[in-house]
Design an enzyme around this catalytic site. Structure first.
Site, PDB file in Angstrom:
ATOM      1  N   LYS A   1      10.548 -33.424  56.224  1.00  0.00           N
ATOM      2  CA  LYS A   1      10.778 -32.276  55.337  1.00  0.00           C
ATOM      3  C   LYS A   1      10.787 -32.667  53.869  1.00  0.00           C
ATOM      4  O   LYS A   1      10.494 -31.842  53.007  1.00  0.00           O
ATOM      5  CB  LYS A   1      12.088 -31.600  55.702  1.00  0.00           C
ATOM      6  CG  LYS A   1      12.061 -30.954  57.071  1.00  0.00           C
ATOM      7  CD  LYS A   1      13.361 -30.219  57.270  1.00  0.00           C
ATOM      8  CE  LYS A   1      13.381 -29.506  58.584  1.00  0.00           C
ATOM      9  NZ  LYS A   1      14.585 -28.672  58.678  1.00  0.00           N
TER      10      LYS A   1
ATOM     11  N   GLY B   1      15.502 -27.383  64.840  1.00  0.00           N
ATOM     12  CA  GLY B   1      16.449 -26.723  65.734  1.00  0.00           C
ATOM     13  C   GLY B   1      17.837 -26.589  65.139  1.00  0.00           C
ATOM     14  O   GLY B   1      18.819 -26.458  65.861  1.00  0.00           O
ATOM     15  N   GLY B   2      17.921 -26.619  63.815  1.00  0.00           N
ATOM     16  CA  GLY B   2      19.210 -26.430  63.140  1.00  0.00           C
ATOM     17  C   GLY B   2      20.125 -27.645  63.220  1.00  0.00           C
ATOM     18  O   GLY B   2      21.264 -27.582  62.771  1.00  0.00           O
TER      19      GLY B   2
ATOM     20  N   LYS C   1      20.703 -26.659  47.483  1.00  0.00           N
ATOM     21  CA  LYS C   1      21.685 -25.635  47.154  1.00  0.00           C
ATOM     22  C   LYS C   1      21.809 -24.740  48.379  1.00  0.00           C
ATOM     23  O   LYS C   1      20.804 -24.361  48.984  1.00  0.00           O
ATOM     24  CB  LYS C   1      21.164 -24.832  45.946  1.00  0.00           C
ATOM     25  CG  LYS C   1      22.003 -23.659  45.610  1.00  0.00           C
ATOM     26  CD  LYS C   1      23.044 -24.028  44.593  1.00  0.00           C
ATOM     27  CE  LYS C   1      23.979 -22.851  44.341  1.00  0.00           C
ATOM     28  NZ  LYS C   1      25.273 -23.286  43.831  1.00  0.00           N
ATOM     29  N   TYR C   2      23.042 -24.427  48.794  1.00  0.00           N
ATOM     30  CA  TYR C   2      23.240 -23.529  49.936  1.00  0.00           C
ATOM     31  C   TYR C   2      23.242 -22.103  49.411  1.00  0.00           C
ATOM     32  O   TYR C   2      24.166 -21.697  48.690  1.00  0.00           O
ATOM     33  CB  TYR C   2      24.565 -23.872  50.619  1.00  0.00           C
ATOM     34  CG  TYR C   2      24.834 -23.045  51.856  1.00  0.00           C
ATOM     35  CD1 TYR C   2      24.006 -23.139  52.974  1.00  0.00           C
ATOM     36  CD2 TYR C   2      25.928 -22.184  51.927  1.00  0.00           C
ATOM     37  CE1 TYR C   2      24.253 -22.401  54.120  1.00  0.00           C
ATOM     38  CE2 TYR C   2      26.185 -21.445  53.070  1.00  0.00           C
ATOM     39  CZ  TYR C   2      25.341 -21.553  54.154  1.00  0.00           C
ATOM     40  OH  TYR C   2      25.596 -20.819  55.288  1.00  0.00           O
ATOM     41  N   LEU C   3      22.180 -21.362  49.725  1.00  0.00           N
ATOM     42  CA  LEU C   3      22.048 -20.003  49.191  1.00  0.00           C
ATOM     43  C   LEU C   3      23.008 -19.074  49.936  1.00  0.00           C
ATOM     44  O   LEU C   3      23.166 -19.171  51.150  1.00  0.00           O
ATOM     45  CB  LEU C   3      20.603 -19.523  49.329  1.00  0.00           C
ATOM     46  CG  LEU C   3      19.556 -20.387  48.601  1.00  0.00           C
ATOM     47  CD1 LEU C   3      18.168 -19.771  48.736  1.00  0.00           C
ATOM     48  CD2 LEU C   3      19.904 -20.555  47.121  1.00  0.00           C
TER      49      LEU C   3
ATOM     50  N   GLU D   1       7.928 -21.580  55.926  1.00  0.00           N
ATOM     51  CA  GLU D   1       9.217 -20.884  55.941  1.00  0.00           C
ATOM     52  C   GLU D   1       9.826 -20.895  54.542  1.00  0.00           C
ATOM     53  O   GLU D   1       9.863 -21.936  53.882  1.00  0.00           O
ATOM     54  CB  GLU D   1      10.163 -21.552  56.940  1.00  0.00           C
ATOM     55  CG  GLU D   1       9.652 -21.493  58.366  1.00  0.00           C
ATOM     56  CD  GLU D   1      10.685 -21.893  59.411  1.00  0.00           C
ATOM     57  OE1 GLU D   1      10.553 -21.448  60.560  1.00  0.00           O
ATOM     58  OE2 GLU D   1      11.619 -22.654  59.088  1.00  0.00           O
TER      59      GLU D   1
ATOM     60  N   ARG E   1       2.421 -25.519  63.997  1.00  0.00           N
ATOM     61  CA  ARG E   1       2.147 -25.111  65.384  1.00  0.00           C
ATOM     62  C   ARG E   1       2.268 -23.600  65.488  1.00  0.00           C
ATOM     63  O   ARG E   1       2.682 -22.941  64.542  1.00  0.00           O
ATOM     64  CB  ARG E   1       3.189 -25.738  66.309  1.00  0.00           C
ATOM     65  CG  ARG E   1       4.596 -25.379  65.830  1.00  0.00           C
ATOM     66  CD  ARG E   1       5.689 -25.699  66.791  1.00  0.00           C
ATOM     67  NE  ARG E   1       6.981 -25.707  66.130  1.00  0.00           N
ATOM     68  CZ  ARG E   1       7.739 -24.648  65.906  1.00  0.00           C
ATOM     69  NH1 ARG E   1       7.326 -23.450  66.271  1.00  0.00           N
ATOM     70  NH2 ARG E   1       8.910 -24.746  65.301  1.00  0.00           N
TER      71      ARG E   1
ATOM     72  N   VAL F   1       7.290 -19.312  68.201  1.00  0.00           N
ATOM     73  CA  VAL F   1       7.818 -18.411  69.228  1.00  0.00           C
ATOM     74  C   VAL F   1       7.517 -16.958  68.844  1.00  0.00           C
ATOM     75  O   VAL F   1       7.063 -16.159  69.659  1.00  0.00           O
ATOM     76  CB  VAL F   1       9.345 -18.606  69.376  1.00  0.00           C
ATOM     77  CG1 VAL F   1       9.927 -17.594  70.366  1.00  0.00           C
ATOM     78  CG2 VAL F   1       9.679 -20.027  69.801  1.00  0.00           C
TER      79      VAL F   1
HETATM   80  P1  ADP Z   1      15.343 -26.312  61.212  1.00  0.00           P
HETATM   81  O1  ADP Z   1      14.017 -27.004  61.072  1.00  0.00           O
HETATM   82  O2  ADP Z   1      16.408 -27.199  61.771  1.00  0.00           O
HETATM   83  O3  ADP Z   1      15.236 -24.990  61.901  1.00  0.00           O
HETATM   84  P2  ADP Z   1      15.245 -25.090  58.537  1.00  0.00           P
HETATM   85  O4  ADP Z   1      15.075 -25.889  57.313  1.00  0.00           O
HETATM   86  O5  ADP Z   1      14.065 -24.335  59.042  1.00  0.00           O
HETATM   87  O6  ADP Z   1      15.834 -26.034  59.712  1.00  0.00           O
HETATM   88  O7  ADP Z   1      16.445 -24.069  58.338  1.00  0.00           O
HETATM   89  C1  ADP Z   1      16.902 -23.264  59.407  1.00  0.00           C
HETATM   90  C2  ADP Z   1      17.774 -22.146  58.876  1.00  0.00           C
HETATM   91  O8  ADP Z   1      18.917 -22.674  58.184  1.00  0.00           O
HETATM   92  C3  ADP Z   1      17.085 -21.243  57.863  1.00  0.00           C
HETATM   93  O9  ADP Z   1      16.326 -20.238  58.472  1.00  0.00           O
HETATM   94  C4  ADP Z   1      18.300 -20.690  57.121  1.00  0.00           C
HETATM   95  O10 ADP Z   1      18.903 -19.669  57.875  1.00  0.00           O
HETATM   96  C5  ADP Z   1      19.236 -21.873  57.074  1.00  0.00           C
HETATM   97  N1  ADP Z   1      19.044 -22.640  55.817  1.00  0.00           N
HETATM   98  C6  ADP Z   1      18.192 -23.682  55.616  1.00  0.00           C
HETATM   99  N2  ADP Z   1      18.249 -24.117  54.327  1.00  0.00           N
HETATM  100  C7  ADP Z   1      19.158 -23.342  53.695  1.00  0.00           C
HETATM  101  C8  ADP Z   1      19.675 -23.256  52.341  1.00  0.00           C
HETATM  102  N3  ADP Z   1      19.274 -24.118  51.387  1.00  0.00           N
HETATM  103  N4  ADP Z   1      20.612 -22.299  52.064  1.00  0.00           N
HETATM  104  C9  ADP Z   1      21.034 -21.445  53.023  1.00  0.00           C
HETATM  105  N5  ADP Z   1      20.593 -21.461  54.295  1.00  0.00           N
HETATM  106  C10 ADP Z   1      19.661 -22.373  54.646  1.00  0.00           C
END
Ligand code: ADP
Length: 447
Positions: A116, A164-165, A201-203, A275, A291, A294
């Site tokens: 990433k 996967g979070g 930054k956590y939005l 995304e 890819r 879902v």
């Molecule tokens: P993964 O690949 O593990 O699914 P992602 O980077 O796609 O991780 O993020 C998954 C979800 O986490 C996003 O859809 C969002 O809901 C949340 N998220 C990710 N980055 C941020 C951020 N900087 N601020 C707030 N929420 C976030």
């Protein structure tokens, strides 16, 4: 066009790929674990090969067994679906080294976007806006503290290899940073064998909006519009919509033009999804998935295309044959992910399905490998059905989803059907005014 394709997956997505192949006159080879001997994808495929015991690492992730299956059946190409080996660059390389076509992007692009940090750097070089954060990997806790002071709390520590979070931890203040740093790195190491982390930054109130793209091998790139996947629990999507209730056509077109130009420069091929988090009218890139996703059916419903057929066509070397201006968006589509889980506690609920009845009627699509008498095995992902509806308007799509959920019967196991009924009946969901945090409040995970 290919004469025979091996589908390196299981469940609804193996079926989905089979259906596209069948309609194109391509023969299919299913692979399966011993736990899946009676699975729907095995029953429907033209041929099938058992590739190992139930554990995914011994079967659906067993590269040698999958390549042998392709070889003995004379398959020309391999479709990886989603999950399992779909974003494994070494697998893509091995597939091609053995003379098969990998139905997906190049190994180089899979590798780039799978990291990433590298993905964000690539997007920055194409002038795609990012979420503010660290400049690449955090080399020490000291640096984490400095970056957090600069971009201001709350911040998110994320795994470079994440998916996967997992490996994602929020720190709301300086007191929480050390814990978040430690837990994210430990989780990342355990899940991905790589503890590199970065910071964003956590939005506080974004929507998750993603863009579906498709490229041929001749430099043509188009997009099929956006999906809104803001309804999530533990960073995992539960409901998706196309288009986003929040976005205007002009905003979509502007983002789409920028992204397709960038990917053309990069030489990207096949399907992909970028995304973004979207807040106050601003897009910020978070990651790219190399890819089929879902939730691709909601895009298919509003664009009237078959993304898997398009993947097969461009993998075989065909040109797209249409331009961005030929792609139009009609009506609104919604997908509910139905999983074999308790609708309140989300405890897994595998087991035998005594009665299965799929809903139908105008504008209803069910992608599922279920049938009456089928036993959902405990070894894999809990997704058992994707219920997708299309309507002229968002309101019609919601009404249609509500009646389709009423009609659907999955007896014998617990499923999330009742949760989806509650979501669809909720006035705030119906208003379209929700962020990525809405669903966790709705299910009582946060206040
Ligand atoms: P993964 O690949 O593990 O699914 P992602 O980077 O796609 O991780 O993020 C998954 C979800 O986490 C996003 O859809 C969002 O809901 C949340 N998220 C990710 N980055 C941020 C951020 N900087 N601020 C707030 N929420 C976030």
């Amino acid at each position: 066009m290919f004469k025979k394709v091996l589908i390196a997956n299981r469940g609804e997505i193996a079926l989905r790929v089979h259906r596209a192949c069948q309609e194109m006159g391509i023969r299919t080879v299913a692979v399966h674990s011993t736990a899946d001997a009676t699975a729907m994808h095995v029953r429907l495929a033209d041929e099938s090969v058992c590739i190992g015991p139930p554990a995914a690492r011994d079967s659906y992730l067993n590269v040698a067994a999958i390549l042998s299956a392709a070889s003995i059946t004379g398959a020309e190409a391999i479709h990886p679906g989603y999950g399992f080996l779909s974003e494994n660059a070494s697998f893509a390389e091995m597939v091609e080294a053995h003379g098969f076509t990998f139905i997906g992007p190049t190994a180089e692009h899979i590798r780039m976007m799978g990291d990433k940090i590298a993905a964000k750097q690539a997007m920055a070089s194409l002038n795609v806006p990012l979420v503010p954060g660290s400049d690449g990997e955090l080399s020490s806790f000291e640096e984490a503290r400095e970056v957090a002071e600069r971009i201001k709390y709350p911040v998110l520590i994320k795994a470079a290899a994440g998916g996967g979070g997992r490996g994602m931890k929020v720190a709301h203040s300086a007191d929480e940073l050390e814990e978040a740093w430690r837990v994210a790195r430990t989780e990342a190491k355990a899940a991905f064998g790589n503890d590199a982390v970065y910071m964003e930054k956590y939005l506080d109130r974004p929507r998750h909006i993603e863009l579906q793209v498709l490229a041929d091998t001749h430099g043509n790139v188009v997009h099929f519009g956006e999906r809104d996947c803001s309804l999530q629990r533990r960073h995992q999507k539960l409901v998706e919509e196309a288009g986003s209730p929040a976005l205007t056509a002009a905003e979509r077109d502007a983002l789409g033009a920028q992204v397709t130009q960038g990917l053309s420069k990069l030489g990207y091929r096949n399907a992909g999804t970028l995304e973004f988090l979207w807040q106050d009218g601003q897009f910020a890139f978070i990651e790219m998935n190399t890819r089929l996703q879902v939730e691709h059916p909601v895009t298919e419903m509003v664009c009237g295309i078959d993304l898997v057929k398009e993947q097969l066509r461009v993998a075989a070397g065909e040109t797209l044959g249409y331009a961005q201006s030929d792609i139009t968006f009609g009506g609104h589509a919604i997908e509910c992910r139905i999983t074999a889980e308790d609708p309140v506690t989300f405890a897994p609920s595998p087991g035998r399905v005594t009665t299965y009845h799929a809903p139908g009627g105008l504008g209803v699509r069910v992608d599922s490998a279920l049938y009456s008498g089928y036993a959902v095995p405990p070894h894999y992902d809990s997704l058992v059905a994707k219920l997708v509806v299309h309507g002229k308007t968002r309101a019609e799509a919601i009404a249609r989803m509500r009646r389709a959920l009423e009609e659907m019967v999955v007896d014998g196991i617990r499923t999330t059907l009742p949760l989806h009924q509650r979501i669809m009946a909720d006035p705030q969901f119906q208003s379209g005014d929700y962020t990525i945090h809405w669903l966790e409040r709705f299910v009582g995970l946060r206040d």
